[in-house]
Design a protein around this motif. Sequence first.
Motif, PDB file in Angstrom:
ATOM      1  N   PHE A 244      53.423  39.260  31.534  1.00 12.34           N
ATOM      2  CA  PHE A 244      52.142  38.397  31.045  1.00 12.34           C
ATOM      3  C   PHE A 244      51.277  38.033  32.231  1.00 12.34           C
ATOM      4  N   LYS A 245      52.067  37.670  33.486  1.00 14.82           N
ATOM      5  CA  LYS A 245      51.348  37.170  34.526  1.00 14.82           C
ATOM      6  C   LYS A 245      50.335  38.590  35.055  1.00 14.82           C
ATOM      7  N   THR A 246      51.182  39.845  34.865  1.00 13.42           N
ATOM      8  CA  THR A 246      50.291  40.666  35.260  1.00 13.42           C
ATOM      9  C   THR A 246      49.003  41.167  34.483  1.00 13.42           C
ATOM     10  N   TRP A 247      49.231  40.797  33.199  1.00 16.69           N
ATOM     11  CA  TRP A 247      48.149  41.089  32.253  1.00 16.69           C
ATOM     12  C   TRP A 247      47.016  40.033  32.597  1.00 16.69           C
ATOM     13  N   VAL A 248      47.463  38.744  32.907  1.00 16.69           N
ATOM     14  CA  VAL A 248      46.339  37.739  33.315  1.00 16.69           C
ATOM     15  C   VAL A 248      45.779  38.068  34.577  1.00 16.69           C
ATOM     16  N   GLN A 249      46.691  38.473  35.557  1.00 18.19           N
ATOM     17  CA  GLN A 249      45.896  38.850  36.978  1.00 18.19           C
ATOM     18  C   GLN A 249      44.953  39.902  36.693  1.00 18.19           C
ATOM     19  N   ARG A 250      45.415  40.947  35.699  1.00 18.95           N
ATOM     20  CA  ARG A 250      44.417  42.306  35.846  1.00 18.95           C
ATOM     21  C   ARG A 250      43.213  41.600  35.312  1.00 18.95           C
ATOM     22  N   ILE A 251      43.319  40.479  34.338  1.00 16.20           N
ATOM     23  CA  ILE A 251      41.949  40.460  33.879  1.00 16.20           C
ATOM     24  C   ILE A 251      41.225  39.441  34.620  1.00 16.20           C
ATOM     25  N   VAL A 252      41.624  38.501  35.508  1.00 15.50           N
ATOM     26  CA  VAL A 252      41.027  37.711  36.370  1.00 15.50           C
ATOM     27  C   VAL A 252      40.403  38.744  37.499  1.00 15.50           C
ATOM     28  N   THR A 253      41.266  39.559  38.176  1.00 16.17           N
ATOM     29  CA  THR A 253      40.967  40.278  39.188  1.00 16.17           C
ATOM     30  C   THR A 253      39.713  41.334  38.823  1.00 16.17           C
ATOM     31  N   ASN A 254      39.731  42.021  37.695  1.00 13.15           N
ATOM     32  CA  ASN A 254      38.732  42.618  37.270  1.00 13.15           C
ATOM     33  C   ASN A 254      37.432  41.876  36.922  1.00 13.15           C
ATOM     34  N   ILE A 255      37.336  40.766  36.503  1.00 13.92           N
ATOM     35  CA  ILE A 255      36.195  39.925  36.266  1.00 13.92           C
ATOM     36  C   ILE A 255      35.707  39.736  37.822  1.00 13.92           C
ATOM     37  N   CYS A 256      36.439  39.132  39.000  1.00 16.95           N
ATOM     38  CA  CYS A 256      36.330  38.896  40.081  1.00 16.95           C
ATOM     39  C   CYS A 256      35.738  39.986  40.612  1.00 16.95           C
ATOM     40  N   ILE A 257      35.995  41.237  40.584  1.00 16.69           N
ATOM     41  CA  ILE A 257      35.701  42.516  41.307  1.00 16.69           C
ATOM     42  C   ILE A 257      34.252  42.671  40.747  1.00 16.69           C
ATOM     43  N   ASP A 258      34.294  42.717  39.354  1.00 17.69           N
ATOM     44  CA  ASP A 258      32.888  42.764  38.780  1.00 17.69           C
ATOM     45  C   ASP A 258      31.590  41.797  39.343  1.00 17.69           C
ATOM     46  N   LYS A 259      32.209  40.478  39.583  1.00 13.98           N
ATOM     47  CA  LYS A 259      31.318  39.536  39.822  1.00 13.98           C
ATOM     48  C   LYS A 259      31.041  39.759  41.608  1.00 13.98           C
ATOM     49  N   PHE A 260      31.921  40.375  42.340  1.00 18.45           N
ATOM     50  CA  PHE A 260      31.807  40.639  43.670  1.00 18.45           C
ATOM     51  C   PHE A 260      30.712  41.609  43.828  1.00 18.45           C
ATOM     52  N   ARG A 261      30.865  42.708  43.141  1.00 18.25           N
ATOM     53  CA  ARG A 261      30.015  43.853  43.300  1.00 18.25           C
ATOM     54  C   ARG A 261      28.349  43.445  43.012  1.00 18.25           C
ATOM     55  N   ARG A 262      28.244  42.440  41.873  1.00 17.87           N
ATOM     56  CA  ARG A 262      26.959  41.732  41.582  1.00 17.87           C
ATOM     57  C   ARG A 262      26.378  40.944  42.535  1.00 17.87           C
ATOM     58  N   THR A 263      27.304  40.301  43.188  1.00 16.29           N
ATOM     59  CA  THR A 263      26.654  39.318  44.345  1.00 16.29           C
ATOM     60  C   THR A 263      27.729  39.052  45.362  1.00 16.29           C
ATOM     61  N   LYS A 264      27.165  39.219  46.672  1.00 14.49           N
ATOM     62  CA  LYS A 264      28.307  39.012  47.663  1.00 14.49           C
ATOM     63  C   LYS A 264      28.562  37.562  47.866  1.00 14.49           C
TER      64      LYS A 264
ATOM     65  N   HIS B 146      46.757  29.228  38.481  1.00 18.03           N
ATOM     66  CA  HIS B 146      46.975  30.656  39.141  1.00 18.03           C
ATOM     67  C   HIS B 146      45.551  31.593  39.072  1.00 18.03           C
ATOM     68  N   VAL B 147      44.981  31.312  37.910  1.00 16.82           N
ATOM     69  CA  VAL B 147      43.732  32.003  37.548  1.00 16.82           C
ATOM     70  C   VAL B 147      42.604  31.847  38.754  1.00 16.82           C
ATOM     71  N   TYR B 148      42.518  30.405  38.868  1.00 20.44           N
ATOM     72  CA  TYR B 148      41.574  29.859  39.864  1.00 20.44           C
ATOM     73  C   TYR B 148      41.979  30.406  41.290  1.00 20.44           C
ATOM     74  N   ARG B 149      43.040  30.107  41.716  1.00 25.67           N
ATOM     75  CA  ARG B 149      43.534  30.854  42.885  1.00 25.67           C
ATOM     76  C   ARG B 149      43.290  32.048  43.314  1.00 25.67           C
ATOM     77  N   THR B 150      43.466  32.933  42.322  1.00 24.12           N
ATOM     78  CA  THR B 150      43.190  34.211  42.478  1.00 24.12           C
ATOM     79  C   THR B 150      41.627  34.456  42.830  1.00 24.12           C
ATOM     80  N   ALA B 151      40.816  33.915  41.718  1.00 21.70           N
ATOM     81  CA  ALA B 151      39.440  33.970  41.890  1.00 21.70           C
ATOM     82  C   ALA B 151      38.800  33.376  43.155  1.00 21.70           C
TER      83      ALA B 151
END
Length: 182
Positions: free
Chosen positions: A67-87, A28-33
């Motif tokens: 729990f799934k909301t907590w997990v998705q918040r973590i992965v989404t925030n990491i992805c958004i940070d990563k997305f902002r650093r590199t397109k 689930h984490v990978y799919r979201t990312a």
Amino acid sequence: MVSIETIKAAQAGDREALIALLRDIESHVYRTAYYILGNEQDAMDASQEALIRIYTKITSYEEKALFKTWVQRIVTNICIDKFRRTKPSVSIDEHEMVFASEQDVEAAVLRKDAAKDIHEAIERLPEHHRAVVVLRYLNDFSYNEIADTLNLPINTVKSYLFRARHQLQGMLADYQKGGVRG
């Protein structure tokens, strides 16, 4: 999905429970990312970072949120940070396919082309629109769960989804007409 007993055992230091928990959520984490970032390598990096963060912060999880909301918040925030650093860049894996007939080949190519076009359309969405689309349609989150995950008001979530759907409809208009993009 993950049971509350497994979560509590992991929080109490049960290594096997923690490993089971991480294994249960990793796809689930990978799919979201993958859908937020748009390519396999960045998704693998973000997934690994998210799983490590979940591993190190499991004791801070409280049952106030799912729990799934907590997990998705973590992965989404990491992805958004990563997305902002590199397109992101599009990476489509090519796999050798064996088919019984030409019709099978044509159908598979059309499915792959459609999936690629949908993925590319999602990639072109602004990052917050992309995040709500991924959470809603790929992870089947409710509006409330998306609002909790992204720390947004529910009306903002609805607005982002409305705008994202409208943008996707425009980008994928040829499919709605029964045609193939060209």
